[in-house]
Design an enzyme around this catalytic site. Structure first.
Site, PDB file in Angstrom:
ATOM      1  N   ASP A   1       0.858  -1.180   0.000  1.00 59.08           N
ATOM      2  CA  ASP A   1       0.000   0.000   0.000  1.00 59.08           C
ATOM      3  C   ASP A   1       0.901   1.240   0.000  1.00 59.08           C
ATOM      4  OD1 ASP A   1      -2.308   1.680   0.497  1.00 59.08           O
ATOM      5  OD2 ASP A   1      -1.714   1.714   2.607  1.00 59.08           O
ATOM      6  N   LEU A   2       0.314   2.402  -0.247  1.00 55.42           N
ATOM      7  CA  LEU A   2       1.084   3.646  -0.206  1.00 55.42           C
ATOM      8  C   LEU A   2       0.894   4.392   1.115  1.00 55.42           C
ATOM      9  CD1 LEU A   2       0.819   5.219  -3.804  1.00 55.42           C
ATOM     10  CD2 LEU A   2       2.807   4.162  -2.718  1.00 55.42           C
ATOM     11  N   ASP A   3      -0.203   5.120   1.261  1.00 59.52           N
ATOM     12  CA  ASP A   3      -0.401   5.986   2.429  1.00 59.52           C
ATOM     13  C   ASP A   3      -0.444   5.175   3.723  1.00 59.52           C
ATOM     14  OD1 ASP A   3      -0.913   8.807   1.322  1.00 59.52           O
ATOM     15  OD2 ASP A   3      -2.181   7.538   0.076  1.00 59.52           O
TER      16      ASP A   3
ATOM     17  N   THR B   1      -3.018   0.799  -3.994  1.00 57.90           N
ATOM     18  CA  THR B   1      -3.410   1.978  -3.216  1.00 57.90           C
ATOM     19  C   THR B   1      -4.862   2.366  -3.461  1.00 57.90           C
ATOM     20  OG1 THR B   1      -2.911   4.335  -2.865  1.00 57.90           O
ATOM     21  CG2 THR B   1      -2.525   3.466  -5.065  1.00 57.90           C
ATOM     22  N   GLY B   2      -5.398   3.138  -2.544  1.00 62.39           N
ATOM     23  CA  GLY B   2      -6.719   3.713  -2.743  1.00 62.39           C
ATOM     24  C   GLY B   2      -6.672   4.978  -3.581  1.00 62.39           C
TER      25      GLY B   2
ATOM     26  N   LYS C   1      -8.696  -4.690  -3.656  1.00 68.05           N
ATOM     27  CA  LYS C   1      -7.278  -4.824  -3.975  1.00 68.05           C
ATOM     28  C   LYS C   1      -6.895  -6.285  -4.210  1.00 68.05           C
ATOM     29  CE  LYS C   1      -5.437  -0.779  -1.470  1.00 68.05           C
ATOM     30  NZ  LYS C   1      -4.447  -0.341  -0.468  1.00 68.05           N
TER      31      LYS C   1
ATOM     32  N   ASP D   1      -2.007  -0.888   5.999  1.00 70.17           N
ATOM     33  CA  ASP D   1      -2.355  -0.285   7.288  1.00 70.17           C
ATOM     34  C   ASP D   1      -3.838   0.003   7.431  1.00 70.17           C
ATOM     35  OD1 ASP D   1      -2.278   1.936   5.356  1.00 70.17           O
ATOM     36  OD2 ASP D   1      -2.550   3.198   7.133  1.00 70.17           O
TER      37      ASP D   1
ATOM     38  N   ASN E   1      -9.026  -1.252   3.858  1.00 63.82           N
ATOM     39  CA  ASN E   1      -9.054  -1.574   2.427  1.00 63.82           C
ATOM     40  C   ASN E   1      -7.902  -2.503   2.029  1.00 63.82           C
ATOM     41  OD1 ASN E   1      -7.164   0.513   2.861  1.00 63.82           O
ATOM     42  ND2 ASN E   1      -7.409   1.298   0.788  1.00 63.82           N
TER      43      ASN E   1
END
Length: 278
Positions: A11-13, A45-46, A193, A216, A219
């Site tokens: 994931d990113l954020d 990512t979202g 995802k 984290d 999602n």
């Protein structure tokens, strides 16, 4: 017999990105070494793809990119491989549910994100404004088609209450998740995802048992459960840590948790592949 890990998914954020919404130098170095060792890297990512691409490109090598929680898949050469929008009628139905004026409403379109009001907190996630906002009156829109609809508010409890009211009426028509405690997101009912990642792995002749994932948020839940090993960030919500208590928790994104774990378990001093015991 356990299979060797060949795919790294992040994931990113709140995961790969530091609190300044950037990929730090140390993290870039670790991932570049992993890429040189032959690992396939997938970013999931979202974020919208126009928003995510400039960030991911700073890694310095091609990656698969899953965006909008699985509504878009882009190949390493940035060819669009998959796209799934949430139905316009479903968005209209969700928006028909009464909500506080303090809640910011956002609809991801292909080239612009429409928002009910200016929200500096959301804007701060884009260090470079590659995906521009447009303030609209959602009661007056004619075209409700979009990639993803989401609501944001500083109080998680406010969004939980809104989610419950929406789900009571329309839950069979969409998939939803909290990407962050203050961000409630709605996608097409087939979008997740984990589904997008499975499609990528099949295309590349890998299996989920050859993949490790980091996340984290809620999602990320199905992705973390599906791969051979799922790693929760130390900064993940306590409710998610409790729900997935059988997963290992690593250092938070502010401490380069992903890069540290990968360096320890997958890199050697000679920069050769090292099988990790998962």
């Amino acid at each position: 017999m356990k299979q060797e890990i060949k795919v790294i998914i992040s994931d990113l954020d709140g995961t790969l990105l530091n609190p300044n919404h950037e990929i730090g130098t140390y993290t870039k170095t670790v991932f570049q070494e992993l890429y040189q060792q032959g690992f396939m890297i997938v970013i999931a990512t979202g974020r919208h793809h126009l928003d995510a691409m400039p960030i991911v490109d700073t890694l310095g090598f091609p990656t698969y990119l899953v965006t909008s929680n699985g509504a878009r898949i882009h190949a390493p050469n940035r060819e669009l491989l998959y796209a799934k929008n949430i139905d316009s009628d479903v968005i209209k139905a969700i928006l028909s549910v009464d909500r506080s004026a303090e809640i910011t409403t956002v609809l991801f379109k292909e080239e612009v994100w429409q928002t009910s009001k200016d929200n500096p907190k959301i804007n701060s996630f884009q260090t470079k404004m590659n995906y521009a906002p447009e303030i609209v009156d959602f009661d007056l829109l004619e075209d409700y088609s979009g990639i993803k609809l989401f609501f944001t508010h500083d109080k998680h409890s406010v969004l939980v209450e809104l989610r419950d009211r929406i789900a009571t009426k329309y839950s069979q028509h969409f998939n939803h998740a909290f990407s962050l405690p203050h961000c409630l997101e709605f996608m097409h009912k087939s979008v997740d995802k984990s589904v997008a990642i499975q499609a990528i792995l099949e295309k590349e002749s890998f299996t989920l048992q050859q993949a490790i994932s980091f996340g984290d948020g809620y999602n990320d839940e199905e992705m973390l459960k599906a791969t051979a090993k799922g790693l929760l960030m130390g900064n993940a919500p306590e409710s998610l840590k409790t729900k997935l208590s059988y997963l290992e928790t690593i250092e938070p994104n502010s401490e380069d948790g992903v890069a540290k774990y990968l360096e320890l378990n997958f890199l050697t001093n000679k920069n050769k592949y090292k099988t990790t015991n998962i």
